[in-house]
Scaffold this motif. Structure first.
Motif, PDB file in Angstrom:
ATOM      1  N   SER A  30       0.788  -1.099   0.062  1.00 54.09           N
ATOM      2  CA  SER A  30      -0.014   0.179  -0.115  1.00 54.09           C
ATOM      3  C   SER A  30       0.951   1.306   0.148  1.00 54.09           C
ATOM      4  O   SER A  30       1.905   1.157   0.489  1.00 54.09           O
ATOM      5  CB  SER A  30      -0.956   0.041   1.412  1.00 54.09           C
ATOM      6  OG  SER A  30      -1.638   1.390   1.267  1.00 54.09           O
ATOM      7  N   LEU A  31       0.415   2.299  -0.626  1.00 57.68           N
ATOM      8  CA  LEU A  31       1.093   3.664  -0.667  1.00 57.68           C
ATOM      9  C   LEU A  31       0.266   4.534   0.452  1.00 57.68           C
ATOM     10  O   LEU A  31       0.837   5.912   0.334  1.00 57.68           O
ATOM     11  CB  LEU A  31       0.894   4.113  -2.101  1.00 57.68           C
ATOM     12  CG  LEU A  31       1.776   3.648  -3.158  1.00 57.68           C
ATOM     13  CD1 LEU A  31       1.786   4.289  -4.412  1.00 57.68           C
ATOM     14  CD2 LEU A  31       3.277   3.476  -2.583  1.00 57.68           C
ATOM     15  N   MET A 172       9.496   4.770  -1.016  1.00 51.78           N
ATOM     16  CA  MET A 172       8.047   4.974  -0.984  1.00 51.78           C
ATOM     17  C   MET A 172       7.653   6.230  -1.052  1.00 51.78           C
ATOM     18  O   MET A 172       6.707   6.560  -1.836  1.00 51.78           O
ATOM     19  CB  MET A 172       7.769   4.159   0.250  1.00 51.78           C
ATOM     20  CG  MET A 172       6.043   4.305   0.495  1.00 51.78           C
ATOM     21  SD  MET A 172       5.630   3.984   2.005  1.00 51.78           S
ATOM     22  CE  MET A 172       3.806   4.271   1.859  1.00 51.78           C
ATOM     23  N   LYS A 176       5.295   7.859  -4.000  1.00 49.46           N
ATOM     24  CA  LYS A 176       4.415   8.633  -3.603  1.00 49.46           C
ATOM     25  C   LYS A 176       4.219  10.108  -4.181  1.00 49.46           C
ATOM     26  O   LYS A 176       3.168  10.590  -4.713  1.00 49.46           O
ATOM     27  CB  LYS A 176       4.061   8.683  -1.956  1.00 49.46           C
ATOM     28  CG  LYS A 176       2.824   9.473  -1.531  1.00 49.46           C
ATOM     29  CD  LYS A 176       2.856   9.547   0.041  1.00 49.46           C
ATOM     30  CE  LYS A 176       1.799  10.254   0.550  1.00 49.46           C
ATOM     31  NZ  LYS A 176       1.770  10.236   1.966  1.00 49.46           N
TER      32      LYS A 176
END
Length: 560
Positions: A30-31, A172, A176
């Motif tokens: 998941s981001l 990450m 994002k």
């Protein structure tokens, strides 16, 4: 001092492998950083004893560093974690982009105890590790945590683990940010496409290929992106509101409200509250405060249709709105600032209305910065046929018909003068679609409808003048309009006899010099200041009476 028990290196490797495996799972699944990064920090705490982990990032304006994600910190502790670049251990790591290991926080002068105070930490020796989060060798944040110094795991082992975790968090954050930028670009593109489609949608509603229509469209688009007031002038039914929407759609205000109000459709005593709103208790029935159309248009465009029908008293408030860019609600005294672009429309000759004392000269100049004349349909060569076929398709779909025009229909439509312009043509085509029998609309049927249309007499509007009496006395001609026999037009005989202009509502226009102040005062006393009744008895319109009272300095309220 107690010596920590010996620990086999393979234990640390197995533990670190488990932590990294969990971190990869969390960050890859998941981001949503608000859930995934705290989950990684929880694994560091529970499996490696790296407690109160936090990720510190620059705030929106890139001025301060704040704890963005944490595990093991109370909300108020997280909120206290604010640092300037170069301030404390965290600020120094962000500034220099290098690791910092504090073996004993009690012996480090640069340790601030900003987020977590010393009294909530264990009594043992507490260490602090801060690792920069790097992207392209540039620090974009800090990963930091506490740990007890005397533990079986070596600090170097923890430092190695934190560096790997910091790199994973950095990737990450990069992904994002790339997604955010791409989403923003797509949203901007979608917004631009929506605006373009809206502009084309509005423009497509102004169908026609005549040179006069194209000229009007070009002029409208040319001035659309300014904030200048534009007065749309043209006969009824020429599409003034659609032109106003076109101007709004091509302006920088296109994303903001377009608010339209027809000054002729709202009773005079309600128009002020409709425009400017009212406060609670301002009048009977005002049970709560309400914003008006002007406030509703804040940031966008206010379109005042039939501005010539605005009462003189309200024109003063409109002038103040344009000058001050603020308003007061009815019954209120608070100045409310507004940012609006004003467009107006009228079928009247406002210059003549100014000469008659029915429209303020200063307001006329404020509104008439850019006059834009819309051509009547009879001047738009070739557009009648195009519009007729368009309306035929529209009403065939709406009423589930499959009609065509028979031979000769389009040429007959093209030869008709269309005093009601596009609105009249639209109504004629819909009537033909609804009432035609068979598979086509015949010339005879169109001729019958146009014959009925030609019997409709246009009631004389303001500022029309009586020119002559038709010899057969069946009609009185007032400029291009006609007065229908059988109706009462009080005072029209005197107007004809004296050569005075006729105001179109049954009363001759009287020059201000001819007004008798004593007569006005006597009538006001008789009707106890009732302006409408006084105007009726004097053979004036309420607007004419108001103008005379203003010019003669008579206060009607003194005679109530």
């Amino acid at each position: 001092m107690n010596t920590p028990p010996l620990r086999h290196k393979s234990q640390d490797i197995n533990q670190d492998t488990l932590i990294l495996s969990e971190a990869a799972h969390f960050l890859g699944s998941s981001l949503e950083a608000d859930t995934t990064i705290p989950a990684v920090l929880r694994s560091l705490s529970q499996l490696a004893g790296l407690n109160r982990g936090r990720v510190v990032l620059p705030d929106a304006d890139n001025q301060m560093l704040r704890i963005a994600y944490a595990y093991g910190l109370q909300p108020f502790e997280k909120a206290r974690g604010i640092y300037r670049r170069g301030e404390g251990i965290t600020g120094s790591v962000m500034e220099a982009g290098r690791v910092c290991v504090v073996q004993n926080i009690d012996e480090e002068d640069n340790f601030l105890f900003r987020a977590v105070t010393r009294d909530v930490l264990p009594n043992d020796v507490v260490a602090f590790i801060a690792v920069p989060i790097l992207l392209d060798e540039m620090p974009v944040g800090v990963l930091a945590c506490h740990r007890l110094r005397n533990r079986p795991r070596g600090i170097q082992t923890d430092l190695h683990l934190l560096r790997i975790i910091a790199a994973m968090i950095g990737q990450m954050l990069r992904i994002k940010e790339l997604i955010r930028q791409r989403t923003e670009r797509l949203e901007n593109q979608n917004s631009a496409l929506r605006s373009a489609l809206e502009r084309h949608k509005v423009q497509d509603q102004l169908l026609g290929s005549s040179s006069k229509l194209k000229q009007a469209l070009d002029e409208a688009i040319q001035v659309a992106n300014s904030d200048a007031t534009i007065m749309l002038q043209g006969e009824s039914g020429t599409g003034k509101e659609r032109f106003a929407r076109l101007i709004h759609a091509h302006s920088s205000r296109a994303k903001n409200p377009f608010v339209c109000i027809n000054c002729a459709a709202i009773p005079e005593h309600l128009l002020e509250a409709e425009l400017f709103g009212h406060e609670k208790g301002a009048f009977t029935g005002a049970i709560r405060s309400r914003a008006g159309k002007v406030e509703a248009a804040n940031g966008g465009t206010l379109f005042l249709d039939e501005i010539g029908d605005m009462p003189l008293e309200l024109q003063t408030k409109m002038l103040r709105l344009l000058q001050e860019r603020s308003l007061q609600r009815v019954g209120g005294d608070q100045e409310i600032p507004v940012d609006i672009r004003v467009l107006t429309a009228t079928h009247m000759d406002l210059q003549q209305a100014v000469n008659n004392g029915e429209f303020r000269l200063d307001l006329f100049y404020r509104l008439n910065v850019v006059p834009l004349r819309l051509p009547p349909l009879r001047e738009r060569e070739g557009d009648v046929a195009l519009l007729a076929h368009y309306f035929l398709n529209v009403f065939n779909l709406r009423h589930d018909r499959q009609l065509n025009f028979d031979s000769g229909v389009v040429s007959r439509l093209d030869s008709y003068p269309w005093p009601g312009n596009i609105r009249q043509l639209e109504n004629v085509i819909e009537r033909a679609v609804l009432t035609s029998r068979g598979v086509g609309i015949s010339s005879a049927h169109i001729e019958h409808i146009l014959h009925d249309e030609s019997q409709i007499e246009r009631y004389p509007g303001p500022n029309h003048h009586v020119n002559s009496i038709v010899s057969n006395t069946s009609k009185l001609r007032i400029d291009d309009a006609e007065v229908i026999p059988g109706r009462t037009y009080a005072g029209i005989g005197n107007a004809l006899q004296d050569g005075l202009p006729f105001d179109g509502v049954g009363r001759p226009y009287q020059r201000i010099a001819d007004a008798d102040p004593d007569q006005l005062i006597a009538v006001l006393r008789k009707v106890r200041g009732n302006k409408t009744e006084a105007a009726r008895q004097l053979g004036l319109s309420p607007r004419q009476l108001a103008y005379r009272l203003q010019k003669l300095g008579i206060d009607k309220t003194l005679y109530r």
